[in-house]
Design a protein around this motif. Structure first.
Motif, PDB file in Angstrom:
ATOM      1  N   MET A 155     -11.219   3.233  18.851  1.00 51.04           N
ATOM      2  CA  MET A 155     -11.068   4.308  17.870  1.00 51.04           C
ATOM      3  C   MET A 155     -10.749   3.694  16.517  1.00 51.04           C
ATOM      4  N   ASN A 156     -11.646   3.807  15.597  1.00 50.62           N
ATOM      5  CA  ASN A 156     -11.427   3.260  14.277  1.00 50.62           C
ATOM      6  C   ASN A 156     -10.601   4.215  13.423  1.00 50.62           C
ATOM      7  N   ALA A 157      -9.854   3.644  12.488  1.00 53.16           N
ATOM      8  CA  ALA A 157      -9.093   4.478  11.568  1.00 53.16           C
ATOM      9  C   ALA A 157     -10.041   5.062  10.532  1.00 53.16           C
ATOM     10  N   PRO A 158      -9.781   6.274  10.067  1.00 54.16           N
ATOM     11  CA  PRO A 158     -10.584   6.832   8.983  1.00 54.16           C
ATOM     12  C   PRO A 158     -10.268   6.116   7.685  1.00 54.16           C
ATOM     13  N   PRO A 159     -11.066   6.337   6.652  1.00 50.11           N
ATOM     14  CA  PRO A 159     -10.754   5.709   5.361  1.00 50.11           C
ATOM     15  C   PRO A 159      -9.468   6.280   4.785  1.00 50.11           C
ATOM     16  N   LEU A 160      -8.888   5.550   3.871  1.00 47.32           N
ATOM     17  CA  LEU A 160      -7.726   6.035   3.125  1.00 47.32           C
ATOM     18  C   LEU A 160      -8.220   6.710   1.862  1.00 47.32           C
ATOM     19  N   VAL A 161      -7.708   7.896   1.616  1.00 45.43           N
ATOM     20  CA  VAL A 161      -8.227   8.710   0.517  1.00 45.43           C
ATOM     21  C   VAL A 161      -7.356   8.532  -0.718  1.00 45.43           C
ATOM     22  N   ARG A 162      -8.005   8.251  -1.809  1.00 48.18           N
ATOM     23  CA  ARG A 162      -7.322   8.015  -3.071  1.00 48.18           C
ATOM     24  C   ARG A 162      -6.410   9.189  -3.436  1.00 48.18           C
ATOM     25  N   ASN A 163      -5.222   8.859  -3.902  1.00 48.88           N
ATOM     26  CA  ASN A 163      -4.212   9.830  -4.356  1.00 48.88           C
ATOM     27  C   ASN A 163      -3.606  10.652  -3.216  1.00 48.88           C
ATOM     28  N   SER A 164      -3.927  10.311  -1.969  1.00 52.34           N
ATOM     29  CA  SER A 164      -3.286  10.981  -0.839  1.00 52.34           C
ATOM     30  C   SER A 164      -2.045  10.201  -0.428  1.00 52.34           C
ATOM     31  N   SER A 165      -1.197  10.834   0.376  1.00 54.66           N
ATOM     32  CA  SER A 165       0.038  10.202   0.838  1.00 54.66           C
ATOM     33  C   SER A 165      -0.055   9.950   2.337  1.00 54.66           C
ATOM     34  N   TYR A 166       0.340   8.757   2.765  1.00 57.68           N
ATOM     35  CA  TYR A 166       0.325   8.368   4.163  1.00 57.68           C
ATOM     36  C   TYR A 166       1.735   7.946   4.557  1.00 57.68           C
ATOM     37  N   ARG A 202      -1.757   0.557   3.348  1.00 55.25           N
ATOM     38  CA  ARG A 202      -2.600  -0.509   3.886  1.00 55.25           C
ATOM     39  C   ARG A 202      -1.860  -1.842   3.889  1.00 55.25           C
ATOM     40  N   GLU A 203      -1.137  -2.125   2.826  1.00 56.30           N
ATOM     41  CA  GLU A 203      -0.375  -3.376   2.749  1.00 56.30           C
ATOM     42  C   GLU A 203       0.749  -3.400   3.777  1.00 56.30           C
ATOM     43  N   ALA A 204       1.394  -2.248   3.999  1.00 55.74           N
ATOM     44  CA  ALA A 204       2.495  -2.188   4.966  1.00 55.74           C
ATOM     45  C   ALA A 204       1.988  -2.422   6.388  1.00 55.74           C
ATOM     46  N   THR A 205       0.872  -1.797   6.746  1.00 59.37           N
ATOM     47  CA  THR A 205       0.323  -2.028   8.087  1.00 59.37           C
ATOM     48  C   THR A 205      -0.109  -3.485   8.246  1.00 59.37           C
ATOM     49  N   SER A 206      -0.610  -4.085   7.185  1.00 64.85           N
ATOM     50  CA  SER A 206      -1.007  -5.500   7.245  1.00 64.85           C
ATOM     51  C   SER A 206       0.206  -6.397   7.476  1.00 64.85           C
ATOM     52  N   ARG A 207       1.323  -6.077   6.835  1.00 65.34           N
ATOM     53  CA  ARG A 207       2.529  -6.890   7.037  1.00 65.34           C
ATOM     54  C   ARG A 207       3.020  -6.799   8.483  1.00 65.34           C
ATOM     55  N   VAL A 208       2.941  -5.599   9.060  1.00 67.00           N
ATOM     56  CA  VAL A 208       3.355  -5.444  10.459  1.00 67.00           C
ATOM     57  C   VAL A 208       2.456  -6.271  11.366  1.00 67.00           C
ATOM     58  N   LEU A 209       1.146  -6.188  11.161  1.00 62.48           N
ATOM     59  CA  LEU A 209       0.210  -6.914  12.018  1.00 62.48           C
ATOM     60  C   LEU A 209       0.356  -8.424  11.872  1.00 62.48           C
ATOM     61  N   ALA A 210       0.732  -8.888  10.677  1.00 62.41           N
ATOM     62  CA  ALA A 210       0.913 -10.329  10.473  1.00 62.41           C
ATOM     63  C   ALA A 210       2.019 -10.876  11.374  1.00 62.41           C
ATOM     64  N   ALA A 240      -5.137  -1.250   8.431  1.00 63.05           N
ATOM     65  CA  ALA A 240      -4.840  -2.477   7.690  1.00 63.05           C
ATOM     66  C   ALA A 240      -6.057  -2.983   6.930  1.00 63.05           C
ATOM     67  N   GLN A 241      -7.248  -2.511   7.307  1.00 66.73           N
ATOM     68  CA  GLN A 241      -8.477  -2.939   6.643  1.00 66.73           C
ATOM     69  C   GLN A 241      -9.279  -1.752   6.115  1.00 66.73           C
ATOM     70  N   ALA A 242      -8.662  -0.591   6.079  1.00 68.15           N
ATOM     71  CA  ALA A 242      -9.396   0.623   5.700  1.00 68.15           C
ATOM     72  C   ALA A 242      -9.805   0.600   4.226  1.00 68.15           C
ATOM     73  N   ARG A 243     -10.950   1.202   3.978  1.00 72.76           N
ATOM     74  CA  ARG A 243     -11.406   1.356   2.598  1.00 72.76           C
ATOM     75  C   ARG A 243     -10.665   2.515   1.935  1.00 72.76           C
ATOM     76  N   ILE A 244     -10.495   2.433   0.645  1.00 76.36           N
ATOM     77  CA  ILE A 244      -9.918   3.530  -0.136  1.00 76.36           C
ATOM     78  C   ILE A 244     -11.075   4.266  -0.799  1.00 76.36           C
ATOM     79  N   VAL A 245     -11.194   5.557  -0.490  1.00 77.15           N
ATOM     80  CA  VAL A 245     -12.367   6.318  -0.912  1.00 77.15           C
ATOM     81  C   VAL A 245     -11.940   7.613  -1.594  1.00 77.15           C
ATOM     82  N   GLU A 246     -12.918   8.273  -2.163  1.00 78.31           N
ATOM     83  CA  GLU A 246     -12.696   9.602  -2.734  1.00 78.31           C
ATOM     84  C   GLU A 246     -12.635  10.631  -1.601  1.00 78.31           C
TER      85      GLU A 246
END
Length: 211
Positions: A1-12, A21-29, A90-96
């Motif tokens: 199951m892939n993660a959906p893209p991250l939407v610009r100006n939205s809150s996660y 995205r940076e926070a999930t990358s730090r956890v995975l590291a 951690a690798q999701a694109r940021i999209v409109e």
């Protein structure tokens, strides 16, 4: 199951897309190189990755379990298994955002997809009983952060199933359905419920199988 893209100006989980995205990358590291079975994290790891206090990370972990990013690990410890959706972020694109007009076209199409699956996927002993749309589609926003579907299934009648091959397990059945619908558009997110009434409110039923 892939993660959906991250939407610009939205809150996660209270963070902007790039921050999340940076926070999930730090956890995975911190679990890089571990086997999937050993790739679990504790509240301390989550706190360090998201730069939170440990008490705040407990609340975050609970929310991530509900959202399918983490799973409870050993019941005797505070360990959590990282899901593929978490890894994808951690690798999701940021999209409109997804335009509502396009979302409406997809919603209309999903009914045809469900009917075709129920009619033709005879090797799967499960069929779609109902589909509800919920989440940002139920808002008045012109642009959507995701297109969330809640699906309920039921066993096919014996006469509708093929007799060849081994029986489909529940996990395989939901995996096939998830791929079918999430493959329609990268914004689509699928969750499964025992009853359509269990989907997050508010929701709207967009497909109901015939008896």
């Amino acid at each position: 199951m892939n993660a959906p893209p991250l939407v610009r100006n939205s809150s996660y989980f209270g963070l902007l897309p790039q921050q999340f995205r940076e926070a999930t990358s730090r956890v995975l590291a911190r679990i890089a190189g571990r086997s999937p079975d050993a790739a679990t994290i504790g509240l301390n790891t989550l706190a360090l990755g998201f730069r939170l206090s440990v008490p705040a990370s407990r609340e975050l972990a609970d929310r991530m379990v509900q959202s399918g990013l983490l799973k409870h690990g050993d019941p005797h410890s505070a360990a959590y298994a990282v899901t593929e959706r978490f890894r994808g972020y951690a690798q999701a694109r940021i999209v409109e955002p997804l335009p509502r007009e396009k979302a409406q076209l997809l919603i209309s199409h999903f009914g045809d997809v469900a009917r075709r699956f129920n009619r033709t996927a005879a090797s799967n002993k499960y069929e779609i009983e109902a589909i509800a749309v919920h989440g940002s589609y139920m808002s008045r926003d012109a642009g959507l952060a995701e297109l969330s579907l809640g699906i309920t299934g039921r066993r096919r009648h014996a006469g509708q199933r093929t007799a060849e091959g081994r029986a489909t397990t529940p996990t395989e059945g939901t995996k096939e359905l998830r791929a079918l619908f999430e493959g329609q558009n990268e914004f689509v997110q699928v969750d499964f419920y025992k009853r359509v009434q269990d989907a997050p409110r508010p929701f709207s039923v967009i497909f109901q199988a015939e008896d």
